[in-house]
Write an enzyme that holds these catalytic residues in place. Structure first.
Site, mmCIF file in Angstrom:
data_model
loop_
_atom_site.group_PDB
_atom_site.id
_atom_site.type_symbol
_atom_site.label_atom_id
_atom_site.label_comp_id
_atom_site.label_asym_id
_atom_site.label_seq_id
_atom_site.Cartn_x
_atom_site.Cartn_y
_atom_site.Cartn_z
ATOM 1 N N GLY A 11 0.811 -1.213 0.000
ATOM 2 C CA GLY A 11 0.000 0.000 0.000
ATOM 3 C C GLY A 11 0.844 1.261 0.000
ATOM 4 O O GLY A 11 2.081 1.220 -0.042
ATOM 5 N N CYS A 149 -3.000 10.431 10.526
ATOM 6 C CA CYS A 149 -2.391 11.613 9.912
ATOM 7 C C CYS A 149 -3.063 12.913 10.355
ATOM 8 O O CYS A 149 -2.395 13.863 10.785
ATOM 9 C CB CYS A 149 -2.407 11.482 8.400
ATOM 10 S SG CYS A 149 -4.026 11.151 7.665
#
EC number: 1.2.1.38
Length: 343
Positions: A11, A149
């Site tokens: 990924g 994030c």
């Protein structure tokens, strides 16, 4: 050289881990797993790595026959917790980039992730992978959970204010993120024809990173998240009420005190210039998180701003920074890239 392996290396986060760790002077990557791509070269899904490696993916089961000391987990949320007991047997140090061990309360996890936590007894073993606020614990921890994030940007923007007692009441977070935040398997919503030109409010409320920011700041947090045109980048605007008598100078002093000696946090709150407040565009590929603020003296409010590259400081770079802290290396090791301008 420290021998490391990466689970879920096909990924975007896995690719960033490979990019950073291949360039790390104290690390050797000995395995990168992907059951789907086992036997294929890693520079297939990660073409930026062409010419840097001949490594091929291996299946997850192959890890049992590989000798390594650190295991990075870039596996999906909700799946990692069920496999964690097995992962912990494979390596002395495990650094998890999924969301499964970020929240300390299993009930909060169930509320935000829509699933019962299957390994709640392991949650207390994990240290939050944010060196700016957990450096001492990370230096001796072998179980590390990297924040999300948008959570990383939000925590770094808000926590100096809550630690100094400069804001009160609910914090309202308006977050924007590029398309890479959806991952490789984003489905039809991530197709260019659907995403290009769109400002998609994909989480008008209850985004899971809301809980992480609340946990780290001891405040009620309400968060919305919007997908924007960019591929990389996160920007959060955190709206709060200033405590009585707090001035702009107090706000600036709190940020400077919190981050004066931090290698990857810069306080950006300027009155002039093209980039006078944190802007993710110039942080692409870097491990910096820029934080800043704008005070409204007329109504006693403040906007606290954070920006970063979601795949680096908001993911793989944060994990490598934690690795450096854990093993007593300079925190900038392998993370020296400053970002691009123009970009």
């Amino acid at each position: 050289m420290l021998r490391v392996a990466i689970v879920g290396a096909s990924g975007y986060i896995g690719g960033e881990l490979l990019r950073l760790l291949f360039g790390h002077p104290r690390v050797t990557v000995v395995a990168a797993t992907s059951d789907r791509l086992a036997g294929r070269r890693v520079d297939g899904p990660h073409p930026n790595l062409r010419g840097h490696t001949d490594m091929c993916f291996v299946g997850h089961d192959a890890l049992e026959s590989v000798d390594f000391e650190v295991l990075f987990l870039a596996a999906p949320h909700r799946e990692t917790m069920g496999k964690m007991a097995g992962f912990l047997k494979l390596a002395e140090t495990v650094i998890d980039l999924s969301g499964d061990f970020r929240l300390r309360d299993p009930e909060t996890y169930a509320f935000y992730y829509g699933a019962t936590h299957t390994a709640p007894h392991l949650i207390p073993e994990f240290t939050t992978g944010l060196p700016e606020w957990h450096r001492a614990e990370l230096a001796t921890s072998d179980r590390i959970s990297i924040p999300g994030c948008m959570a990383t940007a939000g925590i770094l923007a808000v926590r100096p204010m809550t630690q100094a007692g400069l804001i009160e009441g609910t914090v309202r977070v308006d977050a924007r993120t590029g398309s890479s935040g959806s991952g490789v398997s984003s489905g039809p919503a991530g197709a260019h024809a659907e995403r290009s030109g769109a400002l998609r409010v994909f989480a008008p409320s209850r985004h899971r990173h809301e809980a992480e920011i609340a946990q780290a700041t001891d405040r009620t947090v309400r968060m919305t998240a919007t997908g924007v045109e960019a591929v990389r980048g996160v920007q959060v605007l955190c709206h709060a009420k200033l405590a009585s008598g707090v001035s702009e100078r107090d706000v600036r002093s709190a940020f400077r005190a919190a981050y004066r000696n931090e290698p990857f946090v810069r306080v950006i709150a300027q009155r002039h210039g093209l980039y006078r407040l944190p802007e993710p565009k110039i942080l692409t590929g870097s491990n910096f998180c820029d934080v800043g603020f704008a005070v409204s003296a007329d109504d006693g409010t403040v906007v606290l701003i954070g920006a970063l590259d979601n795949l680096v400081k908001g993911g793989a770079g944060g994990a490598v920074q934690c690795l450096n802290v854990r093993f007593g290396w300079p925190e900038r090791t392998g993370l020296e890239f400053p970002g691009l301008h123009p970009n």
